[in-house]
Design a protein around this motif. Sequence first.
Motif, mmCIF file in Angstrom:
data_model
loop_
_atom_site.group_PDB
_atom_site.id
_atom_site.type_symbol
_atom_site.label_atom_id
_atom_site.label_comp_id
_atom_site.label_asym_id
_atom_site.label_seq_id
_atom_site.Cartn_x
_atom_site.Cartn_y
_atom_site.Cartn_z
ATOM 1 N N ASN A 49 -14.686 30.739 141.213
ATOM 2 C CA ASN A 49 -13.823 30.092 140.228
ATOM 3 C C ASN A 49 -13.496 31.081 139.116
ATOM 4 N N ILE A 50 -12.210 31.251 138.831
ATOM 5 C CA ILE A 50 -11.813 32.197 137.795
ATOM 6 C C ILE A 50 -11.860 31.497 136.442
ATOM 7 N N CYS A 51 -12.886 31.845 135.702
ATOM 8 C CA CYS A 51 -13.119 31.274 134.373
ATOM 9 C C CYS A 51 -12.450 32.155 133.317
ATOM 10 N N SER A 52 -13.069 32.327 132.160
ATOM 11 C CA SER A 52 -12.443 33.060 131.056
ATOM 12 C C SER A 52 -13.489 33.286 129.977
ATOM 13 N N VAL A 53 -13.215 34.205 129.057
ATOM 14 C CA VAL A 53 -14.079 34.281 127.873
ATOM 15 C C VAL A 53 -14.032 32.959 127.115
ATOM 16 N N GLN A 54 -12.922 32.207 127.274
ATOM 17 C CA GLN A 54 -12.833 30.899 126.632
ATOM 18 C C GLN A 54 -13.697 29.851 127.329
ATOM 19 N N THR A 55 -14.382 30.228 128.397
ATOM 20 C CA THR A 55 -15.427 29.380 128.954
ATOM 21 C C THR A 55 -16.565 29.228 127.957
ATOM 22 N N GLU A 56 -16.755 30.243 127.117
ATOM 23 C CA GLU A 56 -17.833 30.239 126.123
ATOM 24 C C GLU A 56 -17.335 30.298 124.686
ATOM 25 N N LEU A 57 -16.142 30.818 124.458
ATOM 26 C CA LEU A 57 -15.637 31.045 123.105
ATOM 27 C C LEU A 57 -14.327 30.303 122.897
ATOM 28 N N ALA A 58 -13.992 30.041 121.636
ATOM 29 C CA ALA A 58 -12.734 29.365 121.318
ATOM 30 C C ALA A 58 -12.000 30.133 120.222
ATOM 31 N N ARG A 59 -10.694 29.952 120.212
ATOM 32 C CA ARG A 59 -9.844 30.515 119.169
ATOM 33 C C ARG A 59 -8.870 29.431 118.717
ATOM 34 N N PRO A 60 -8.291 29.559 117.528
ATOM 35 C CA PRO A 60 -7.317 28.567 117.074
ATOM 36 C C PRO A 60 -6.148 28.440 118.043
ATOM 37 N N GLY A 61 -5.727 27.209 118.263
ATOM 38 C CA GLY A 61 -4.534 26.966 119.053
ATOM 39 C C GLY A 61 -4.765 26.796 120.540
ATOM 40 N N ILE A 62 -6.013 26.980 121.014
ATOM 41 C CA ILE A 62 -6.262 26.873 122.461
ATOM 42 C C ILE A 62 -7.457 25.961 122.757
ATOM 43 N N ALA A 63 -7.622 24.932 121.945
ATOM 44 C CA ALA A 63 -8.741 24.008 122.159
ATOM 45 C C ALA A 63 -8.701 23.401 123.556
ATOM 46 N N ALA A 64 -7.530 22.997 124.021
ATOM 47 C CA ALA A 64 -7.423 22.361 125.333
ATOM 48 C C ALA A 64 -7.738 23.348 126.451
ATOM 49 N N TYR A 65 -7.223 24.559 126.340
ATOM 50 C CA TYR A 65 -7.502 25.585 127.349
ATOM 51 C C TYR A 65 -8.993 25.866 127.419
ATOM 52 N N SER A 66 -9.630 26.019 126.250
ATOM 53 C CA SER A 66 -11.067 26.269 126.217
ATOM 54 C C SER A 66 -11.835 25.127 126.865
ATOM 55 N N ALA A 67 -11.381 23.897 126.635
ATOM 56 C CA ALA A 67 -12.041 22.741 127.242
ATOM 57 C C ALA A 67 -11.970 22.799 128.763
ATOM 58 N N THR A 68 -10.814 23.180 129.306
ATOM 59 C CA THR A 68 -10.684 23.234 130.759
ATOM 60 C C THR A 68 -11.538 24.362 131.339
ATOM 61 N N LYS A 69 -11.608 25.486 130.666
ATOM 62 C CA LYS A 69 -12.390 26.604 131.186
ATOM 63 C C LYS A 69 -13.894 26.347 131.024
ATOM 64 N N GLY A 70 -14.276 25.605 130.002
ATOM 65 C CA GLY A 70 -15.670 25.179 129.900
ATOM 66 C C GLY A 70 -16.028 24.205 131.005
ATOM 67 N N ALA A 71 -15.111 23.306 131.318
ATOM 68 C CA ALA A 71 -15.330 22.363 132.418
ATOM 69 C C ALA A 71 -15.453 23.097 133.745
ATOM 70 N N LEU A 72 -14.717 24.194 133.908
ATOM 71 C CA LEU A 72 -14.782 24.953 135.154
ATOM 72 C C LEU A 72 -16.165 25.569 135.346
ATOM 73 N N LYS A 73 -16.800 25.967 134.251
ATOM 74 C CA LYS A 73 -18.175 26.455 134.350
ATOM 75 C C LYS A 73 -19.091 25.365 134.885
ATOM 76 N N MET A 74 -18.962 24.148 134.378
ATOM 77 C CA MET A 74 -19.830 23.072 134.829
ATOM 78 C C MET A 74 -19.480 22.610 136.239
ATOM 79 N N LEU A 75 -18.205 22.692 136.625
ATOM 80 C CA LEU A 75 -17.849 22.422 138.015
ATOM 81 C C LEU A 75 -18.512 23.447 138.927
ATOM 82 N N THR A 76 -18.532 24.693 138.508
ATOM 83 C CA THR A 76 -19.202 25.749 139.272
ATOM 84 C C THR A 76 -20.670 25.403 139.494
#
Length: 256
Positions: A144-171
């Motif tokens: 599964n291709i995750c992201s640094v946003q799997t663990e970190l967040a930046r302004p303006g991408i709360a939803a993206y970070s949420a999906t990539k965090g969920a991908l870690k737990m799906l893994t």
Amino acid sequence: MNHPLFDITGRVALVTGSSKGIGRAHAQGLLEAGAVVVLNARGQEALERTRDELAELTGGTVHAVAFDVTDGAAAAAGLERVAELAGPVDILVNNAGMQHRAPITEFTDEAWQALLQTNITSAFVMSRAVAPGMIERGRGKIVNICSVQTELARPGIAAYSATKGALKMLTRGLCADLAVHGIQVNGLAPGYFATELTSALVADKDFTAWVEKRTPAGRWGDVKDLVGTLVYLSSPASNFVNGQVVFVDGGMTSVL
């Protein structure tokens, strides 16, 4: 001589979202390592162009099968076509993804649903679809291709970070279900990589200065930097590695 633990010659690898960008690089790396690669995206024309380019570039066996990875019925039909062309899937790379930037107060329902469908539902649908065959054969690799946003967040991408965090737990959840069957499910999490999709950010001098300062390696990633980790997670070398997320980010997630 290549070490046999890293040998994926002849293994069938399906890479979603692979007509361009990081997905294309994943496909090329697997081809160069000897895998038979099936490209996937929604647009057949773009896929066929990429297929022809990669076949000429690598001399490998590469196919193109367009279908919607967020739709269960489409995924099942698409995998039947994959099996006809290349055989059953040994390696699934869940790379399909999208980004949408907006302050949370301006984030629309439509944008939220699109991120959920593309970034997390697709990985669930495709993993569910390939799992029975992998269970029957007693082996398989899902990356599964995750992201640094799997663990970190930046302004303006709360939803993206949420999906990539969920991908870690799906893994991790897929590991819990499938490890006993000889299937390894892991995440590969890129940092900031220079691709055609990030060209505007690379061209932004202020943003590039931030990336270079924030990344201990002091640079944007090159897509070639991802290939070694992908081949490792796709090969027998990782047969006892399961439920992990490997960050390929120049050290970004390790330091403040």
